[in-house]
Motif scaffolding. Structure first.
Motif, PDB file in Angstrom:
ATOM      1  N   GLY A 196     -10.050   3.464  -9.524  1.00 47.21           N
ATOM      2  CA  GLY A 196      -9.003   4.286 -10.110  1.00 47.21           C
ATOM      3  C   GLY A 196      -9.034   5.662  -9.488  1.00 47.21           C
ATOM      4  O   GLY A 196     -10.106   6.193  -9.199  1.00 47.21           O
ATOM      5  N   MET A 197      -7.871   6.248  -9.253  1.00 52.70           N
ATOM      6  CA  MET A 197      -7.847   7.593  -8.675  1.00 52.70           C
ATOM      7  C   MET A 197      -6.677   8.416  -9.203  1.00 52.70           C
ATOM      8  O   MET A 197      -5.594   7.908  -9.470  1.00 52.70           O
ATOM      9  CB  MET A 197      -7.815   7.528  -7.148  1.00 52.70           C
ATOM     10  N   LYS A 198      -6.965   9.693  -9.379  1.00 48.82           N
ATOM     11  CA  LYS A 198      -5.938  10.675  -9.672  1.00 48.82           C
ATOM     12  C   LYS A 198      -5.449  11.199  -8.331  1.00 48.82           C
ATOM     13  O   LYS A 198      -6.153  11.951  -7.658  1.00 48.82           O
ATOM     14  CB  LYS A 198      -6.514  11.820 -10.507  1.00 48.82           C
ATOM     15  N   LEU A 199      -4.267  10.800  -7.929  1.00 49.62           N
ATOM     16  CA  LEU A 199      -3.801  11.071  -6.575  1.00 49.62           C
ATOM     17  C   LEU A 199      -3.045  12.392  -6.520  1.00 49.62           C
ATOM     18  O   LEU A 199      -1.816  12.439  -6.485  1.00 49.62           O
ATOM     19  CB  LEU A 199      -2.912   9.937  -6.076  1.00 49.62           C
ATOM     20  N   GLU A 219       4.106   6.557   2.557  1.00 48.93           N
ATOM     21  CA  GLU A 219       3.265   6.200   3.697  1.00 48.93           C
ATOM     22  C   GLU A 219       2.438   4.941   3.466  1.00 48.93           C
ATOM     23  O   GLU A 219       1.785   4.433   4.376  1.00 48.93           O
ATOM     24  CB  GLU A 219       2.311   7.353   4.018  1.00 48.93           C
ATOM     25  N   SER A 220       2.435   4.454   2.219  1.00 49.61           N
ATOM     26  CA  SER A 220       1.606   3.299   1.824  1.00 49.61           C
ATOM     27  C   SER A 220       0.132   3.544   2.137  1.00 49.61           C
ATOM     28  O   SER A 220      -0.523   2.769   2.844  1.00 49.61           O
ATOM     29  CB  SER A 220       2.087   2.021   2.511  1.00 49.61           C
ATOM     30  N   VAL A 221      -0.380   4.657   1.600  1.00 43.53           N
ATOM     31  CA  VAL A 221      -1.791   4.995   1.766  1.00 43.53           C
ATOM     32  C   VAL A 221      -2.332   5.525   0.440  1.00 43.53           C
ATOM     33  O   VAL A 221      -1.575   5.952  -0.434  1.00 43.53           O
ATOM     34  CB  VAL A 221      -2.026   6.075   2.853  1.00 43.53           C
ATOM     35  N   VAL A 222      -3.661   5.463   0.302  1.00 45.72           N
ATOM     36  CA  VAL A 222      -4.351   6.220  -0.738  1.00 45.72           C
ATOM     37  C   VAL A 222      -5.399   7.063  -0.022  1.00 45.72           C
ATOM     38  O   VAL A 222      -5.996   6.624   0.967  1.00 45.72           O
ATOM     39  CB  VAL A 222      -5.017   5.310  -1.795  1.00 45.72           C
ATOM     40  N   GLY A 223      -5.595   8.293  -0.507  1.00 41.29           N
ATOM     41  CA  GLY A 223      -6.516   9.161   0.202  1.00 41.29           C
ATOM     42  C   GLY A 223      -7.072  10.264  -0.659  1.00 41.29           C
ATOM     43  O   GLY A 223      -6.599  10.512  -1.772  1.00 41.29           O
ATOM     44  N   VAL A 224      -8.090  10.925  -0.133  1.00 46.94           N
ATOM     45  CA  VAL A 224      -8.726  12.055  -0.802  1.00 46.94           C
ATOM     46  C   VAL A 224      -8.787  13.228   0.167  1.00 46.94           C
ATOM     47  O   VAL A 224      -8.491  13.087   1.347  1.00 46.94           O
ATOM     48  CB  VAL A 224     -10.145  11.694  -1.292  1.00 46.94           C
ATOM     49  N   PRO A 242     -16.274  10.401  -4.140  1.00 45.33           N
ATOM     50  CA  PRO A 242     -14.910  10.026  -3.728  1.00 45.33           C
ATOM     51  C   PRO A 242     -14.774   9.809  -2.221  1.00 45.33           C
ATOM     52  O   PRO A 242     -14.059   8.902  -1.777  1.00 45.33           O
ATOM     53  CB  PRO A 242     -14.066  11.224  -4.191  1.00 45.33           C
ATOM     54  N   ILE A 243     -15.473  10.640  -1.426  1.00 45.03           N
ATOM     55  CA  ILE A 243     -15.422  10.458   0.031  1.00 45.03           C
ATOM     56  C   ILE A 243     -16.129   9.168   0.414  1.00 45.03           C
ATOM     57  O   ILE A 243     -15.645   8.397   1.255  1.00 45.03           O
ATOM     58  CB  ILE A 243     -16.069  11.654   0.761  1.00 45.03           C
ATOM     59  N   ARG A 271     -10.275  12.714 -19.257  1.00 45.35           N
ATOM     60  CA  ARG A 271     -10.660  13.399 -18.022  1.00 45.35           C
ATOM     61  C   ARG A 271     -11.129  12.356 -17.014  1.00 45.35           C
ATOM     62  O   ARG A 271     -11.980  11.528 -17.317  1.00 45.35           O
ATOM     63  CB  ARG A 271     -11.773  14.410 -18.312  1.00 45.35           C
ATOM     64  N   TYR A 272     -10.572  12.387 -15.818  1.00 42.70           N
ATOM     65  CA  TYR A 272     -10.870  11.350 -14.822  1.00 42.70           C
ATOM     66  C   TYR A 272     -11.097  12.000 -13.462  1.00 42.70           C
ATOM     67  O   TYR A 272     -10.381  12.918 -13.068  1.00 42.70           O
ATOM     68  CB  TYR A 272      -9.707  10.350 -14.729  1.00 42.70           C
ATOM     69  N   GLY A 273     -12.111  11.538 -12.766  1.00 43.62           N
ATOM     70  CA  GLY A 273     -12.435  12.088 -11.456  1.00 43.62           C
ATOM     71  C   GLY A 273     -11.416  11.700 -10.401  1.00 43.62           C
ATOM     72  O   GLY A 273     -10.474  10.937 -10.647  1.00 43.62           O
ATOM     73  N   THR A 274     -11.614  12.222  -9.202  1.00 38.36           N
ATOM     74  CA  THR A 274     -10.687  11.956  -8.109  1.00 38.36           C
ATOM     75  C   THR A 274     -10.608  10.473  -7.774  1.00 38.36           C
ATOM     76  O   THR A 274      -9.524   9.903  -7.625  1.00 38.36           O
ATOM     77  CB  THR A 274     -11.115  12.741  -6.851  1.00 38.36           C
ATOM     78  N   LEU A 275     -11.756   9.827  -7.656  1.00 43.63           N
ATOM     79  CA  LEU A 275     -11.800   8.413  -7.294  1.00 43.63           C
ATOM     80  C   LEU A 275     -13.092   7.821  -7.829  1.00 43.63           C
ATOM     81  O   LEU A 275     -14.180   8.314  -7.528  1.00 43.63           O
ATOM     82  CB  LEU A 275     -11.730   8.247  -5.770  1.00 43.63           C
ATOM     83  N   LYS A 276     -12.967   6.766  -8.628  1.00 48.61           N
ATOM     84  CA  LYS A 276     -14.142   6.113  -9.206  1.00 48.61           C
ATOM     85  C   LYS A 276     -13.935   4.605  -9.227  1.00 48.61           C
ATOM     86  O   LYS A 276     -12.801   4.131  -9.337  1.00 48.61           O
ATOM     87  CB  LYS A 276     -14.391   6.595 -10.639  1.00 48.61           C
ATOM     88  N   GLU A 277     -15.031   3.858  -9.156  1.00 45.45           N
ATOM     89  CA  GLU A 277     -14.940   2.413  -9.345  1.00 45.45           C
ATOM     90  C   GLU A 277     -14.856   2.128 -10.831  1.00 45.45           C
ATOM     91  O   GLU A 277     -15.584   2.703 -11.631  1.00 45.45           O
ATOM     92  CB  GLU A 277     -16.140   1.690  -8.739  1.00 45.45           C
ATOM     93  N   MET A 278     -13.944   1.249 -11.208  1.00 43.42           N
ATOM     94  CA  MET A 278     -13.787   0.882 -12.605  1.00 43.42           C
ATOM     95  C   MET A 278     -14.744  -0.237 -12.962  1.00 43.42           C
ATOM     96  O   MET A 278     -15.010  -1.126 -12.150  1.00 43.42           O
ATOM     97  CB  MET A 278     -12.350   0.444 -12.894  1.00 43.42           C
ATOM     98  N   ASP A 279     -15.247  -0.183 -14.196  1.00 45.21           N
ATOM     99  CA  ASP A 279     -16.178  -1.190 -14.680  1.00 45.21           C
ATOM    100  C   ASP A 279     -15.705  -1.771 -16.006  1.00 45.21           C
ATOM    101  O   ASP A 279     -15.380  -2.952 -16.102  1.00 45.21           O
ATOM    102  CB  ASP A 279     -17.577  -0.578 -14.823  1.00 45.21           C
TER     103      ASP A 279
END
Length: 330
Positions: A10-13, A28-33, A78-79, A155-163
């Motif tokens: 999950g990511m807050k883009l 652009e069909s991308v996800v990025g940080v 996230p990187i 509150r959610y970080g930039t990019l995290k693995e969901m469990d």
């Protein structure tokens, strides 16, 4: 044949709170940080990490803290996820406000400096410096599973693995959502046809498809059809033994009710709910069954009753449940 051997992120883009990042990545069909790099080519993740380490060392020497390298020496999460951990075929839920997308990763890692000058400037404008190509599918808010919405509502970080909530059933729903045309919406679900599938399915399979939260939602919907009104403030996690308190009018009198829902093989001991029955009606939905015949002011809702309610009241069912039934039933 579905292959459920994938991870979900999950990511807050919105790197750096730059307006328009969601729409740019969509186009652009991308996800990025973020976290910018030197303007040179990079051929390996180790080269990218070395640049980040140099930046950290330089900032630390000036007494500034910076989140690029963790204390354990690894890249900031996230990187690291974007460069290393995410694999082709993994899914990424993307959120900004009430906008959601479900993206299937299609490429290995890439970084903005490796693009041509014009593209690199455009990506950098929106704070994108490490990215993956994806199959991007917009998901209307009404079709986003409840547990996904709840994750992003906090509150959610930039990019995290969901469990939590990620299992075979929820993964099947994600595959179904991602594979639908982008125009799919709440109104496009053929609820009557889905209800017919449910009618031809036994109760055990119906509840095997539903998750605990969905079952609870449907049981509450059933009770509302019987005149019970839910007290919203009672639904928080502080009420450990019950799902909620309810009220309804009977013969001009206000009656208090309590609900407990258990799915799968989980059971309950009615004796531990006597205090509730002393002040109102204690109502159970226990998929594996519960014997309350010898207890006053306790009642059980049978699985067959809820199954019948689902068939006859499909227009009241949550979208997440309907998508699951549509995808998992013939």
């Amino acid at each position: 044949m579905s292959n459920l051997d994938f991870a979900v992120y999950g990511m807050k883009l919105q790197p750096g709170d730059i307006e328009g990042t969601f729409e740019f990545c969509q186009s652009e069909s991308v996800v990025g940080v973020g976290w910018g790099l030197e303007n040179k080519s990079y051929n390996s993740i180790s080269e990218v990490k070395a640049t980040h380490q140099d930046v950290v060392d330089e900032r630390n020497a000036k007494g500034k803290k910076i989140e690029r390298i963790n204390k354990d020496g690894r890249l900031y999460a996230p990187i690291r996820y974007m460069l290393k951990d995410i694999e082709k075929g993994d899914y990424v839920w993307v959120n900004e406000g009430n906008k959601f997308a479900l993206c299937k990763v299609q490429s290995d890692w890439n970084v903005t400096p490796n693009l041509d000058t014009e593209a690199a400037e455009q990506y950098s404008q929106y704070g994108i410096h490490h990215f993956r190509d994806v199959e991007w599918t917009d998901i209307s808010y009404s079709l986003v599973p409840g547990f996904i919405r709840r994750k992003f509502s906090r509150r959610y970080g930039t990019l995290k693995e969901m469990d939590d909530g990620i299992n075979a059933k929820s993964k099947l729903v994600m595959e179904a959502l991602h594979g639908k045309d982008e125009s799919v919406s709440d109104s496009s679900l053929d609820r009557a046809a889905i209800a017919n599938k449910i009618k031809n399915t036994d109760s055990e399979q119906v509840f095997d498809i539903l998750g605990p939260d969905e079952t609870e939602d449907i049981v509450i919907s059933y009770l509302q059809s019987k005149g019970w009104r839910i007290i919203k403030s009672s639904t928080d996690s502080s009420q450990a033994k019950i799902e909620c308190e309810m009220r309804r009018e009977e013969n001009g009198e206000s009656v208090l009710g309590y609900l407990q829902v258990k799915t799968g093989s989980a059971g309950v001991d009615p004796t531990t709910y006597k205090e509730y029955a002393e002040s109102g009606e204690m109502i159970f939905f226990v998929e594996s069954g519960v014997d309350v015949e010898d207890y006053d002011d306790m009642s059980e809702i049978k699985s067959g009753t809820i199954h019948e309610y689902i068939i006859n009241n499909y227009n009241y069912l949550p979208n997440e449940s309907m998508v699951k039934f549509d995808f998992m039933l013939d």
